[in-house]
Design an enzyme around this catalytic site. Structure first.
Site, PDB file in Angstrom:
ATOM      1  N   TRP A  12      13.278  17.344 -26.413  1.00 61.31           N
ATOM      2  CA  TRP A  12      14.108  16.140 -26.615  1.00 61.31           C
ATOM      3  C   TRP A  12      14.536  15.975 -28.070  1.00 61.31           C
ATOM      4  CZ3 TRP A  12      11.787  11.427 -23.479  1.00 61.31           C
ATOM      5  CH2 TRP A  12      11.715  11.762 -22.118  1.00 61.31           C
ATOM      6  N   GLY A 173      22.560  24.152 -29.542  1.00 64.58           N
ATOM      7  CA  GLY A 173      23.409  22.963 -29.651  1.00 64.58           C
ATOM      8  C   GLY A 173      24.874  23.245 -29.899  1.00 64.58           C
ATOM      9  N   SER A 211      21.782  26.452 -25.745  1.00 64.66           N
ATOM     10  CA  SER A 211      22.920  26.043 -24.914  1.00 64.66           C
ATOM     11  C   SER A 211      22.756  26.390 -23.439  1.00 64.66           C
ATOM     12  CB  SER A 211      24.226  26.616 -25.476  1.00 64.66           C
ATOM     13  OG  SER A 211      24.469  26.061 -26.759  1.00 64.66           O
ATOM     14  N   GLY A 232      17.410  22.125 -24.871  1.00 62.73           N
ATOM     15  CA  GLY A 232      17.517  20.987 -25.776  1.00 62.73           C
ATOM     16  C   GLY A 232      18.377  19.894 -25.176  1.00 62.73           C
ATOM     17  N   GLY A 233      19.647  19.861 -25.559  1.00 59.91           N
ATOM     18  CA  GLY A 233      20.551  18.774 -25.170  1.00 59.91           C
ATOM     19  C   GLY A 233      20.552  18.475 -23.674  1.00 59.91           C
TER      20      GLY A 233
HETATM   21  C1  PEP Z   1      16.523  23.729 -28.511  1.00 64.15           C
HETATM   22  O1  PEP Z   1      16.567  22.751 -29.233  1.00 64.15           O
HETATM   23  O2  PEP Z   1      15.460  24.368 -28.409  1.00 64.15           O
HETATM   24  C2  PEP Z   1      17.728  24.123 -27.785  1.00 64.15           C
HETATM   25  C3  PEP Z   1      17.712  25.245 -27.122  1.00 64.15           C
HETATM   26  O3  PEP Z   1      18.791  23.263 -27.842  1.00 64.15           O
HETATM   27  P1  PEP Z   1      20.121  23.318 -26.922  1.00 64.15           P
HETATM   28  O4  PEP Z   1      19.688  23.590 -25.494  1.00 64.15           O
HETATM   29  O5  PEP Z   1      20.755  21.976 -27.087  1.00 64.15           O
HETATM   30  O6  PEP Z   1      20.971  24.442 -27.433  1.00 64.15           O
END
Ligand code: PEP
Length: 254
Positions: A12, A173, A211, A232-233
């Site tokens: 998060w 991200g 991502s 992440g997101g």
């Molecule tokens: C992360 O923060 O570990 C990540 C993979 O972020 P995102 O999925 O947003 O790229």
């Protein structure tokens, strides 16, 4: 032959306050019931861990920290130790996330010390590694990942206390990901590199992160040696996060 069921963890980052976080946890619980196969986990910010542990009571969803200190206690203002994470109800913690390595200048040696502190406190560890965009462009990915593994792999690894997360920094991200062939080649390399570094290295799960979303999770999680995802997101939306887990279950069921 079906692969092992997927491991999907949500990071998060610095998002969430009690009200919206509780609603998110409830939506995840409502959406997945009790996962009977695969592993689902969340890493809320430290302020929410104790509450999240209560919200997850009697759930098989795992709770993790996003980072821990290398020391167990003492004069380290603002830091959170592994025993504190454990006390708050965590079973694991991330270490070495790129936002720590690059945003806070954390070295491989410090990441290793953090992972060892986590083991000492009885936590499992997700050790994050990944190359920057400049390193990717210069064709140095394997060299960088090898160095990170050689220098940040903790002592005390057994088959079920460490997970590796390969996260290209430039994919985090940004909406960008490596090609599926690139992910496959990198994960195959990591598998053999880990086997050369540790007696149990070849058995350690390797997650892909960067991502991952519902739309690409099926393809990514179907790749050999991609044992799950660090998200992440997309982990901040229950339906998206659960769709990634579902895509993983289907991909690994073959
Ligand atoms: C992360 O923060 O570990 C990540 C993979 O972020 P995102 O999925 O947003 O790229």
């Amino acid at each position: 032959m079906p692969d092992s069921p997927p491991i999907v963890f949500g990071n998060w980052k610095m998002n969430g306050r009690r009200t919206d976080a509780q609603a998110l946890v409830q939506a995840i619980l409502h959406g997945c019931g009790q996962p009977t196969t695969g592993t689902l986990g969340i890493c809320p910010p430290a302020t929410l861990l104790a509450s999240a542990a209560e919200w997850l009571t009697e759930s098989s969803i795992k709770l993790g920290g996003q980072d821990c200190a290398a020391e167990a206690s003492g004069a380290f203002t603002g830091d959170i130790s592994a025993p504190m994470l454990r006390d708050a109800g965590c079973g694991f913690t991330l270490v070495g996330h790129s936002e720590r390595r690059h945003g806070h200048g954390e070295s491989d040696a410090l990441v290793k010390a953090k992972a060892e502190a986590a083991f000492e406190a009885g936590l499992n560890v997700v050790l994050c590694i990944g190359e920057t965009e400049a390193e990717w462009d210069a064709g140095q990915t394997i060299q960088v990942l090898d160095r990170q593994l050689e220098q940040s792999l903790p002592a005390g690894v057994v088959a079920d206390n460490l997970i590796i997360a390969y996260e290209p920094v430039w994919a985090i991200g940004t909406g960008k990901t490596p090609s599926m062939d690139d992910i496959a080649n990198t994960h195959a390399h990591l598998k053999s590199k880990l086997a050369s570094l540790s007696a149990v290295g070849g058995d350690l799960p390797i997650l892909y992160g960067g991502s991952v979303k519902a739309a690409n999770a099926g393809e990514i999680l179907a790749i050999d040696h991609v044992d799950g995802a660090l998200v992440g997101g997309a982990s901040l939306k229950a339906d998206e996060f659960l769709a990634i887990f579902q895509a993983g279950l289907e991909a690994k069921a073959g």
